[in-house]
Design an enzyme around this catalytic site. Structure first.
Site, short mmCIF file in Angstrom:
data_model
loop_
_atom_site.label_atom_id
_atom_site.label_comp_id
_atom_site.label_asym_id
_atom_site.label_seq_id
_atom_site.Cartn_x
_atom_site.Cartn_y
_atom_site.Cartn_z
N ASP A 161 -40.76 95.09 -2.14
CA ASP A 161 -40.85 96.36 -2.85
C ASP A 161 -39.68 97.22 -2.97
O ASP A 161 -38.55 96.62 -2.69
CB ASP A 161 -41.42 97.39 -1.76
CG ASP A 161 -43.21 97.21 -1.74
OD1 ASP A 161 -43.48 96.26 -2.27
OD2 ASP A 161 -43.68 97.83 -1.07
N HIS A 172 -44.77 100.17 -8.88
CA HIS A 172 -44.46 101.04 -7.34
C HIS A 172 -44.25 102.32 -7.79
O HIS A 172 -43.46 102.97 -6.97
CB HIS A 172 -43.33 100.02 -6.79
CG HIS A 172 -43.21 100.61 -5.18
ND1 HIS A 172 -44.48 100.50 -4.39
CD2 HIS A 172 -42.36 100.88 -4.30
CE1 HIS A 172 -44.21 100.57 -3.32
NE2 HIS A 172 -43.09 100.89 -3.08
N HIS A 196 -38.56 93.56 1.42
CA HIS A 196 -37.66 94.44 0.33
C HIS A 196 -36.36 94.06 -0.49
O HIS A 196 -35.74 93.15 0.30
CB HIS A 196 -37.38 95.81 1.18
CG HIS A 196 -38.56 96.46 1.77
ND1 HIS A 196 -39.13 96.15 2.94
CD2 HIS A 196 -39.00 97.52 1.35
CE1 HIS A 196 -40.20 96.98 3.21
NE2 HIS A 196 -40.31 98.01 2.24
#
Length: 752
Positions: free
Chosen positions: A85, A136, A237
């Protein structure tokens, strides 16, 4: 002719405004992709989930919309879907991609659209390596707070950024601040339903590495490991903070899971595996049903394999969430990438340049205060003298074009003067009886010289040729002198080095708002500047409203040139280059009628700005002049270019940056900074008013002048720059006069 000239100027005005608008848009775009503009930092926490069903809370991490219904899926056993992400990130994403490539595993990257627009090469590299990308959001906001229109915009803009960067679109979506399905609340559920209607597959996680907490490498590996051989959608991440622990943990985690017999795939790969498993189950059931049918045991109504509704998307290729971008999506996406790149390049350059300009402006204010004080104290001490008193007569030249409203006041003000003069009014083809008005006054020492309309420079040159005396004073036909103005103006010629003298021009019609603004500008900007330039011996302009010259010096310089629109600046620079000294006499005051409307003011300042640029370009070789005559090129030229052209051209951006900062960054800090700069300007203006013995009440207009009047002056200068770059010519423009500036009395001044 004037209509045609106006028509020619409109495109240049529009171009100037377009340039300013383009820079403003670049600033807003840069701020938007950096999360400063329209950024909503609210994050919902602890919301109720009583409207969310148990089946939803316990569902699998992949939600696919088919035929208007949402179906959930889990990752197959012994399978890992690595998801990342908040990227792409220029420091970490490329390193994560290298780790995945070295270990021959794919990943699914959920991209923030603004980051994708800023770092398109990383998006392209991600896709080219066989990884999958998803959305996202564009600005990483909590979508549960946003409207449906904002939700669609966040999706669309991210889609465009991905298309422009890698040439693909995606149907995968992960909401910012989302995690496992059991964390869905009443508000976020609505977001996922809306996203499903738009055809997107929402991807949650069921295993969180907690790498964002930076708990240590071993802890990250342990937390990311699913239990009992189950499959998992695992969250890492590649952006959003310090990811050094992630980079160390990721290769260890991959090796550990491979050793346990796990397979790594993408979200689409997991879906394809589920489809294949379902197909095998159905095939077995079909085979069993076929055997039962052969034995006569087939239940009534049980469909055969041909009759079952098998999902046709049963292969990984057909299941892929990414598709090649085409049409407007591709082209608009590429435009977004290009625009973002331009903004990303432009803003740092402008920011750095504006910082330099800001320091230069403050340094100029400080220099003006120091030098102006020195100039004032030197010229006003009792022992100061230019030399023996000048008592011989001088010639006063008044070029006039349709000045019927003002010319009588101008001539009459000269007649009450204390110095012997002759007045030469050069009528430049007036059609309103200006020359007749002068002749009707009956003054014996006033002559009228008539000529065909040829412009102000030609009128002044004609006046110089008719002048009887060696000192000539030049003034405008809308200006009035105080009784002692001429005497004080010519006194510096007692110094044989002085070739020209600038007087102190005052705004006579300061009773209106626009007049008051110009009054502040004249006192602070013009006269304070002249004190500084006089001390530095590089004064660039003797104003047309009040100036004096040695007649031979003017003729030696070739007279008033018609090469530029700013004949006053042109002749002043020529005097410097001829070796003459040019000085400022603050006590020689002239009262002029300033433009009374914004249209007239624009016309006047446009001519001034453009003419100044012409004069500077004409005398560009002064930069290499040697000796005392080269002082203007070494000192004056750089100062004029920096503070009268470069700084004002970029000054609007300072205001734009200030407004931007107030709206999107830090209102209080930006406001305080603006007030600090205003305070410095107010201090300079107050000191200038003190030196000129002006009333301070006009300074109450200064804040409004900075907000409104100054912006107009910026646009005028920008338009002049555009005209200079594109080519163009202007004529001597006549402003509409009212004649309200009357003949002053000694010691009072007109219009006070």
């Amino acid at each position: 002719m004037r209509g045609r000239a106006a028509a020619l100027q409109r495109p240049r005005t529009l171009l100037a405004l377009t340039l300013l608008l383009a820079l403003t848009c670049a600033l807003l775009l840069d701020g938007y992709v950096r999360g400063e503009v329209f950024n909503d930092k609210r994050v919902r926490d602890g919301a109720a989930y009583d409207q969310v069903s148990e089946s939803t809370l316990e569902s699998g991490p992949i939600w696919t919309s088919r035929n208007g219904k949402v179906q959930d899926e889990s990752v197959p056993d012994k399978t890992i879907v690595l998801t990342f992400d908040d990227g792409p990130n220029p420091e970490y994403t490329a390193k994560v991609l290298d780790i995945l490539e070295e270990n021959d595993v794919p990943g699914t990257f959920f991209l923030v659209g603004s980051m994708a627009a800023r770092y398109p090469d990383l998006v392209e590299q991600t896709v080219d390596q066989g990884n999958e990308v998803g959305i996202h959001s564009f600005s990483h906001v909590d979508l549960s707070y946003q409207s449906y229109a904002r939700l669609k915009r966040e999706l669309k803009q991210t889609q465009l950024a991905i298309a422009g960067a890698a040439g693909v679109t995606t149907t995968l979506f992960r909401a910012p601040y989302s995690s496992e399905t059991d964390a869905i609340d009443n508000y976020s559920l609505g977001v996922y339903k809306k996203v499903a209607k738009l055809g997107y597959t929402s991807v949650f996680i069921d295993t969180d590495s907690d790498d964002w907490k930076q708990p240590g490498v071993e802890s990250i590996v342990k937390t990311a490991t699913p239990k009992s051989g189950k499959g998992a959608s695992v969250l890492f991440h590649d952006a959003g903070g310090d990811r050094d622990q992630t980079l160390k943990a990721l290769p260890k985690y991959i090796k550990k899971m491979k050793a346990k017999g796990y397979t790594f795939t993408t979200v689409s790969g997991a879906q394809a595996m589920n489809q294949q498993a379902q197909a095998k189950t159905r095939a077995k059931a079909d085979a069993a049903a076929a055997g039962a049918e052969a034995a006569g045991d087939r239940p009534n109504g049980t469909p055969s394999a041909r009759e079952q509704d098998l999902d046709p998307t049963s292969t990984a290729a057909e299941q892929s969430a990414m598709h090649r971008a085409t049409g407007s999506t591709l082209y608009v996406g590429k435009s977004l990438i290009v625009a973002t790149a331009i903004a990303e390049w432009t803003m740092p350059v402008l920011s750095g340049f504006l910082a330099v300009v800001g320091v230069a402006v403050l340094a100029r204010f400080l220099l003006m205060l120091i030098v102006a004080r020195r100039h004032y104290r030197q010229r006003n001490r009792p022992s100061f003298s230019w030399g023996p008193p000048i008592t011989r007569p001088v010639s006063v030249i008044v070029p006039a074009y349709n000045e019927k409203e003002c010319i009588a006041n101008t001539v009459n003000s000269l007649m009450v003067g204390t110095h012997p003069i002759e007045v030469i009014v050069v009528d430049d083809g007036s059609s309103d009886g200006t020359a007749d008005i002068v002749e009707s006054l009956g003054h014996p020492n006033v002559r009228v010289v008539r000529q065909e309309n040829a412009g102000k420079s030609a009128a002044l040159n004609n006046g110089v040729r008719h002048a009887r005396y060696d000192l000539v004073v030049m003034m405008d036909g809308d200006t009035v002198f105080e009784p002692d103005t001429v005497a004080k103006l010519v006194q510096p010629f007692a110094d044989p080095e002085v070739g020209a003298v600038s007087g102190n021009a005052k705004v006579g019609n300061r009773g209106t708002l626009i007049g008051a603004w110009q009054h502040i500008e004249y006192v602070m900007g013009f006269n304070l500047d002249r004190r500084m330039y006089d001390t530095l011996r590089c004064m660039p302009t003797i104003p047309g409203a009040i100036g004096a010259f040695r007649r031979d010096a003017v003729l030696g310089a070739g007279g008033m040139s018609e090469d530029t629109l700013a004949e006053d600046t042109d002749i002043t620079i020529a005097m410097h280059r001829a070796g003459w000294r040019v000085v400022y006499e603050e006590h020689a005051r002239a009262w002029t009628e300033a433009p009374g409307s914004f249209k007239q003011l624009w016309s006047q300042r446009y001519r001034w700005s453009y003419g100044t640029m012409q004069a500077l370009w004409k005398h560009r070789k002064s930069l290499t002049d040697k000796g005392p005559s080269g002082r203007f090129g070494r000192v004056g030229m750089p100062l004029v270019v920096l503070f009268q052209i470069v700084t004002p051209v970029f000054a609007p951006l300072i205001d734009v940056f200030t407004v931007y900062s107030m709206m999107f960054v830090d209102f209080k800090a930006s406001l305080l900074a603006w007030l600090a700069v205003l305070g410095i300007q107010l201090a300079c203006a107050a000191y200038a008013f003190r030196l000129d013995k002006e009333k301070y009440r006009y300074l109450l207009m200064l804040p409004l002048q900075q907000l409104a009047y100054r912006q107009m002056m910026y646009l005028v200068l920008i338009q002049s720059c555009v005209t200079a770059l594109t080519g163009g010519r202007l004529r001597w423009q006549k402003l509409k006069r009212t004649g309200e500036v009357g003949t002053p009395t000694a010691g009072t001044g007109a219009g006070r």
